[in-house]
Design a protein around this motif. Structure first.
Motif, PDB file in Angstrom:
ATOM      1  N   VAL A  32      36.360  41.185  34.270  1.00  0.00           N
ATOM      2  CA  VAL A  32      36.011  41.693  35.580  1.00  0.00           C
ATOM      3  C   VAL A  32      34.567  42.426  35.647  1.00  0.00           C
ATOM      4  CG1 VAL A  32      37.015  44.009  35.228  1.00  0.00           C
ATOM      5  CG2 VAL A  32      37.225  42.914  37.443  1.00  0.00           C
TER       6      VAL A  32
ATOM      7  N   THR B 219      40.799  36.978  37.121  1.00  0.00           N
ATOM      8  CA  THR B 219      39.837  37.705  36.148  1.00  0.00           C
ATOM      9  C   THR B 219      40.784  38.524  34.960  1.00  0.00           C
ATOM     10  OG1 THR B 219      39.675  39.461  38.032  1.00  0.00           O
ATOM     11  CG2 THR B 219      37.639  37.868  37.841  1.00  0.00           C
TER      12      THR B 219
ATOM     13  N   LYS C 262      36.420  48.242  39.617  1.00  0.00           N
ATOM     14  CA  LYS C 262      36.709  47.117  39.874  1.00  0.00           C
ATOM     15  C   LYS C 262      36.801  46.639  41.125  1.00  0.00           C
ATOM     16  CE  LYS C 262      40.164  43.976  40.311  1.00  0.00           C
ATOM     17  NZ  LYS C 262      40.975  43.605  41.515  1.00  0.00           N
TER      18      LYS C 262
ATOM     19  N   GLY D 210      34.319  43.916  40.937  1.00  0.00           N
ATOM     20  CA  GLY D 210      34.997  42.755  40.297  1.00  0.00           C
ATOM     21  C   GLY D 210      35.024  41.663  41.134  1.00  0.00           C
TER      22      GLY D 210
END
Length: 895
Positions: free
Chosen positions: A68, A103, A141, A145
């Motif tokens: 990620v 991910t 994230k 991400g």
């Protein structure tokens, strides 16, 4: 092929007849204009979405989940281009195709990124505490991400984004806890003290296969350990800094030199502690002096020796790689500074005998490159032998196959010698170990959901602070992403998956773990095939890395050349398992190929005004039968290559057919008919041009999806998307090997006429007379093909029998058995003047070659000139020699 176009689109209102879309194709192909438009269309229309409810002919690939934290690199680009090629091909074949994306939470890497951002604020994770730190990690994230998945879209990856997963999403997290608990209940997860690989920078343990070993220059230190009753024993060590943790000296039981010392004691220099001398088969009598110090808390082999001899464990290096209190006077020193100080003290105390150079293996963290510190700690482990057995059996029985097959042996060697897997990590970001400790009674509770009370009734429970190795959750990826532990329609339909595409560098990290965990919890292998590809190296053959600064950003390439060109370059010349070099010339060649396809398609479409596939046509010509037979062969060969994972060969076959046979030959052969007066013959030429163009676009689509969609949408009767167009099938009715053989003769004669024209320097636009002498059967073929030769070679052709009397002032060449091609030069070329011109050129080149060779045989020049200059002169000599050889051939032709 036109008959199976999608109905209801691109048809004339009220008639049902396909009509040409009147908008013109732009003069030049612009990837930037095309790629974003079509990817958005594909995704919005749901063309990549799979339906588990209709589970006929499932085909599934789960994406190797990129970190990620990551950005697309060339390895990702190759890996996902291969997967997308396979997925698009199978989707067109009619399989119920799922390419499941997602991910990985990337424990160490993500935590490091978040800690870096905190450092910029003057904070550390301990300042925030665990909960607030995890809030920051989730926020990071959410913010970053999606970067790599957006980049995968730009590459053209046809994933089912509606099913995107994350290794720490709710479903995957539940699967992780279920697996941990079930393995624990089966006695396959345990907690124990052991020597593990500690990274002082990442502040966590890492598994054996996460340690990268390299040969490094070091030293071997010979040290005297005084005997209690006089004398000494000389010990050789590479790590004097661990001496404060020594608890014994070991020798081999059969080593006569030390047999009398076994059972006695010696004194540890600088510390004064008495150490027993023990006999153990682990010791190599030929290394150093044959006597080694034993430090169970800082060496895995010493740890095992210590267990066998019931020795104590003294840890003298802390988690920050500095000496701790047990190191006495050396406490607080960095491990390398401690080494320097101890060596200095040993020398001044008379204990150091000598120091020799030694090249030995040093382990480094695969994430940060810090030298690993073997350290004693209490960790969680998976007991591997019971899990490895079924995974070995599956490969031996062929239930899972590796492509290329040689990787089966590599996999088996590792599995047969596997050690227990340390799965605990001293991090905060990741799957926290589902174990709770009771402060009231000391009992341990292992559970999928957080317990409210201990069995003793106390609610004073504290969860284990460690998280699981990232590869633990990644190992469940093929079934956790499909809904396990629930029995979902997706799990029933798509497990086991069809193929895993991955690099050889993570066979042990990931592939092996997915296999043994899949067998343990699904009773079936997670995939039928493992397609292993190599690394993408730089142009010099070096691995791309940040430290070398030789990485090439795929997004930069996509912006400059287009995604199709990048994909094409990565696939051409690609052989399963082998590394490939990034090649800028091949990248340019890929862009040129795209432009050639664009221009050829544009030419065809510009000549389709008023075209209808239902129109009456003339009978097919030899050229028509030949191109259809050749296309049919290409369909079969490309499909066979894809079935055996030979993607490089498959794309080469499509390229050769489009560039060579369709563009360079058939389009040129069709031009006189397109411009001619016979409407039936024109209709036939158009029908074949469109038919073959449509089919070749479909063959090329898995490799170059964007340009093929853009062109295909301009074809008459095109459906919603080429993505869902049926894959071309081999058609026995198109088989015509005779037409293929006949056209090969016509093409060869055409090539010879062109070559002769070039060799004698006939201007390109000047028409020449050509005489072709041939035996009976080839003469019949050449008489039928004479219009083709005349059109393609700018010639007036006479076909006659053999023997052929060669006219004066002519050149000739043989086109196979029974065919001679003659080019009369009278009226075309002044032979005497041309020979004189060539002779002058020959003399000049001989003089140049003599000068160059003189330099290359001159010892003084070779000694003083830089190597690059010498190589340049050698290349110049070779080029001049080649030109002279070609001139000699031309002079021979002229007689």
């Amino acid at each position: 092929m036109l008959a199976r176009r999608h109905a209801g689109r691109g048809r004339e209102a009220g008639t049902g007849r396909p009509v040409i879309r009147m908008e013109n194709m732009p003069t030049a192909y612009d990837p930037a204009r095309v790629e974003e438009k079509w990817y958005r269309h594909w995704e919005e229309e749901g063309f990549f979405h799979a339906t588990a409810g209709k589970c006929d002919d499932p085909y599934c690939i789960v994406i190797p989940p990129p970190n990620v934290t990551g950005q697309l690199h060339m390895g990702h680009a190759l890996d996902n281009t291969i997967q997308d090629t396979l997925v698009r091909w199978r989707r067109m074949q009619g399989f119920n195709t799922l390419w499941l994306p997602g991910t990985d939470h990337a424990g160490i890497a993500t935590q490091a990124k978040v800690e870096e951002s905190l450092k910029e604020e003057g904070l550390s994770r301990t300042d925030l505490g665990r909960e607030e730190f995890l809030d920051r990690a989730w926020a990071w994230k959410e913010r970053y991400g999606g970067r790599i998945t957006a980049q995968l879209r730009r590459l053209g990856s046809s994933c089912d984004w509606q099913r995107e997963r994350f290794t720490m999403d709710e479903g995957c997290s539940r699967a992780v806890r279920e697996v941990f608990v079930r393995l624990f209940e089966r006695g396959l997860i345990y907690r124990d003290y052991y020597i593990t690989n500690w990274c002082p920078h990442c502040h966590t343990t890492i598994s054996d296969i996460e340690v990268e070993h390299e040969e490094a220059a070091g030293h071997l230190y010979y040290v005297r350990y005084p005997g209690k009753d006089g004398g000494w024993i000389e010990v050789a060590t590479t790590r004097p800094e661990t001496m404060p943790g020594d608890v014994a000296v070991a020798v081999h039981p059969d080593d006569e030199r030390y047999r009398s010392l076994v059972g006695r004691t010696v004194t540890l220099p600088l510390v004064g502690r008495e150490l027993p001398v023990v006999a153990d088969g682990y010791v190599d009598p030929g290394f150093g002096t044959g006597a080694v110090k034993i430090t169970p808390a800082h060496d895995p082999n010493d740890f095992e020796v210590g267990r066998r001899h019931n020795l104590p464990q003294i840890k003298v290096i802390g988690e920050d790689a500095a000496m701790n209190d047990a190191a006495g006077r050396y406490r607080g020193l960095d491990r390398y500074e401690c080494r320097r100080r101890i060596v200095q003290d040993l020398a001044s105390g008379g204990y150091l005998v000598r120091v020799t150079d030694l090249t030995h293996s040093v382990g480094r963290c695969y994430r940060c490159n810090t030298v690993i510190e073997p350290a004693l700690s209490r960790q969680w482990f998976v007991r591997m032998k019971p899990l490895a057995g079924p995974a070995i059996e599956a490969a031996v029985q062929g239930r899972v196959t590796f492509v290329p097959e040689r990787f089966t042996r590599i996999y088996l060697n590792w599995m047969e010698n596997i050690r227990d897997w340390c799965i605990s990590r001293q991090l905060w970001w990741g799957h926290r170990i589902p174990v709770w400790y009771c402060s009231a009674c000391g009992e341990m509770t292992v559970a999928v959901t957080e317990p409210r009370r201990c069995r003793c009734g106390s609610d004073s429970l504290e969860q284990d602070p460690d998280v699981l190795d990232t590869w633990f959750s990644s190992g469940l990826w093929p079934f956790s992403t499909l809904g396990w532990p629930e029995l979902t329609p997706e799990l029933a339909c798509y497990y086991p998956t069809s193929v895993l595409v991955t690099g050889r560098d993570i066979i042990f990290f990931w592939v092996a773990r997915m296999i043994f965990l899949g067998l343990a919890f699904m009773k079936e292998v997670p995939f039928r095939s493992v397609f292993i590809h190599g690394l993408v190296l730089d142009t010099s053959g070096r691995k791309m890395s940040k430290s070398l600064g030789n990485g090439i950003d795929p997004i930069d390439v996509i912006e400059s050349h287009g995604a199709d060109s990048l994909r094409f370059m990565l696939l051409t010349g690609n052989t399963p398992g082998n590394d490939i070099r990034f090649n800028f010339e091949r990248l340019e060649g890929a862009r040129n190929f795209a432009n050639k396809l664009w221009n050829a398609s544009r030419f065809v479409l510009m000549n389709l005004e008023g075209y209808s596939p239902e129109a009456k046509t003339a009978s097919p010509t030899l050229a028509d039968r030949w191109i259809l037979n050749s296309f049919n062969d290409t369909v079969r060969n490309v499909t066979d290559s894809l079935e055996t994972f030979e993607l490089g060969e498959a794309v080469r076959l499509v390229y050769e057919f489009i560039r060579g046979e369709y563009c360079d030959w058939y389009i040129e052969l069709a031009k006189p008919r397109l411009y001619g007066d016979d409407p039936l013959d024109r209709a036939r030429a158009r029908e074949v041009l469109v038919r073959v163009l449509s089919g070749t676009l479909e063959l090329l689509h898995p490799f170059m999806p964007f340009i093929t969609e853009e062109i295909w949408q301009h074809l008459p009767g095109a459906g919603p998307t080429i993505t869902l167009s049926p894959w071309p099938a081999w058609d026995p009715s198109l088989t015509d090997p005779g037409a293929g053989a006949e056209m090969e003769l016509i093409k060869e004669v055409t090539r010879i006429v062109r070559h002769l024209r070039t060799e004698v320097n006939v201007p390109p636009g000047r028409k020449v007379n050509v005489i072709i002498g041939a035996d009976e059967r080839p003469r019949e073929i050449l008489l039928e093909g004479r219009p083709y030769i005349e059109s393609l070679a700018q010639a007036a052709v006479t076909v006659t029998g053999l023997p052929l009397e060669k006219p004066e002032q002519s050149v000739q060449a043989v086109a196979g058995v029974g065919v001679t091609v003659v080019l009369p030069l009278k009226g075309v070329l002044d032979v005497a003047r041309e020979k004189a011109r060539l002779a002058l050129e020959q003399a000049r080149l001989k003089e140049d070659l003599a000068k160059t060779e003189g330099k290359l045989t001159n010892g003084s020049f070779l000694a003083k000139a830089p190597p690059a200059v010498v190589e340049k002169e050698k290349a110049k000599a070779a080029e001049t020699a080649a030109k002279l050889s070609a001139l000699a051939e031309r002079l021979d032709l002229l007689g």
